[in-house]
Design an enzyme around this catalytic site. Sequence first.
Site, short mmCIF file in Angstrom:
data_model
loop_
_atom_site.label_atom_id
_atom_site.label_comp_id
_atom_site.label_asym_id
_atom_site.label_seq_id
_atom_site.Cartn_x
_atom_site.Cartn_y
_atom_site.Cartn_z
N TYR A 198 -4.45 2.51 7.74
CA TYR A 198 -5.69 1.71 7.86
C TYR A 198 -6.56 2.34 8.94
O TYR A 198 -6.63 3.55 9.04
CB TYR A 198 -5.35 0.24 8.14
CG TYR A 198 -4.28 -0.29 7.20
CD1 TYR A 198 -4.47 -0.25 5.83
CD2 TYR A 198 -3.07 -0.77 7.69
CE1 TYR A 198 -3.49 -0.72 4.96
CE2 TYR A 198 -2.09 -1.24 6.83
CZ TYR A 198 -2.31 -1.21 5.47
OH TYR A 198 -1.34 -1.66 4.61
N VAL A 237 1.09 -3.87 3.73
CA VAL A 237 1.03 -5.20 4.36
C VAL A 237 2.29 -6.04 4.09
O VAL A 237 2.41 -7.13 4.62
CB VAL A 237 -0.24 -6.00 3.97
CG1 VAL A 237 -1.51 -5.33 4.49
CG2 VAL A 237 -0.32 -6.23 2.47
N TYR A 268 -3.65 -2.29 -10.53
CA TYR A 268 -3.59 -2.02 -9.07
C TYR A 268 -2.66 -3.04 -8.39
O TYR A 268 -1.79 -2.67 -7.61
CB TYR A 268 -5.02 -2.09 -8.49
CG TYR A 268 -5.03 -2.17 -6.98
CD1 TYR A 268 -4.74 -1.05 -6.19
CD2 TYR A 268 -5.32 -3.36 -6.33
CE1 TYR A 268 -4.72 -1.13 -4.82
CE2 TYR A 268 -5.30 -3.46 -4.95
CZ TYR A 268 -5.00 -2.34 -4.20
OH TYR A 268 -4.96 -2.44 -2.82
N LYS A 300 0.44 3.47 -2.94
CA LYS A 300 -0.72 4.35 -3.15
C LYS A 300 -0.34 5.82 -3.06
O LYS A 300 -1.00 6.67 -3.66
CB LYS A 300 -1.82 3.99 -2.12
CG LYS A 300 -2.37 2.57 -2.35
CD LYS A 300 -3.26 2.07 -1.23
CE LYS A 300 -3.73 0.64 -1.51
NZ LYS A 300 -4.42 -0.01 -0.40
N SER A 323 0.79 -1.24 0.00
CA SER A 323 0.00 0.00 0.00
C SER A 323 0.82 1.28 0.00
O SER A 323 0.26 2.35 -0.23
CB SER A 323 -0.94 0.03 1.20
OG SER A 323 -2.13 -0.61 0.87
N1 GLU Z 1 -2.28 -5.27 -2.42
C1 GLU Z 1 -2.82 -5.23 -1.10
C2 GLU Z 1 -4.32 -5.45 -1.13
O1 GLU Z 1 -4.97 -4.94 -1.95
C3 GLU Z 1 -2.48 -3.93 -0.46
C4 GLU Z 1 -2.86 -3.91 0.95
C5 GLU Z 1 -2.03 -3.05 1.80
O2 GLU Z 1 -0.79 -3.05 1.77
O3 GLU Z 1 -2.68 -2.33 2.56
O4 GLU Z 1 -4.85 -6.14 -0.33
#
Ligand code: GLU
Length: 303
Positions: A239, A257, A188, A66, A63
Amino acid sequence: MDYQKILEDIYEEIQPFAKDGKQADYIPALAKVNPDQFGMCLETVSGEVYAHMQADTRFSIQSITKVFALAMCLSMKGETLWKRVGKEPSGTAFNSLVQLEVEKGIPRNPFINAGAIVLADLLISELEDPEAEFLRFVRALCGSETVDYNMEVALSEREKGYLNAAIANMLKYHGTIENDIEQVLMFYFKMCSVEMSCRELAKAFLAFTNHAPFEYAGYKLSKSRIKRLNAVMQTCGFYDEAGEFSYLVGLPGKSGVGGGIIAVYPHRYSVAVWSPRLNSKGNSVLGMKALELLTTYTEESIF
Ligand code: GLU
């Protein structure tokens, strides 16, 4: 400030927690990573670099990617971006469907999965070759031409990405994404699969400390936009633990994650830490502790 000694002291101090938490296993390729690893790297705006332990081992940034996608979208779309995605903390899990349904397909913020899937869609609409262009931008930020997607991780996530597929379908139903669902999801997942080391991430995020004009691979952001991007990291970067991170660390940042966390001290430094064991909210246990100790020992934070 003797950052090198501070990083070494921090590492010693967090050892009692070294076996707490467990690595993400919902993406099969990530379940294979040795969970007992740790790296940390801090780079100051004057170019001093302090690294400790496995600061040069690349890992799945997940993530954290992002933030890069948001920077590109903000650079291209400006404030109109916020018609497609919100900028409020979600207070729910990063892959929650419930909120998206209640809020009729407009994701709360760009750092939950739904929001980042919208960013992926936007990049596909705007760019001729979004995959190459995204890499070009990230490589320019970190100064490394070998940073790349990991197709094993991306495909592994696609295979088990049932929730993200549900999110993409709901977005499509509400008209929030324009392009083919499969194409958006795969892009993505590829962005999430990028691998970087703590040293490379610290270098890349130096650009977000707002100490110099932001222009990388042709993408420009004003000082005001960087300020806003940091604000979104501060409020939405962890999160449903953004409040806790803000409380403990006091810096804007973003976690993934894969066990990576980056934090930005505007006008001073950026810092990346990585350790795969996660707490129940999806944030690296040792990473959170290390950054909490960093701002405690140095008595430096934005507050
Ligand atoms: N590729 C992961 C997902 O979509 C990213 C999650 C993350 O790192 O928060 O679940």
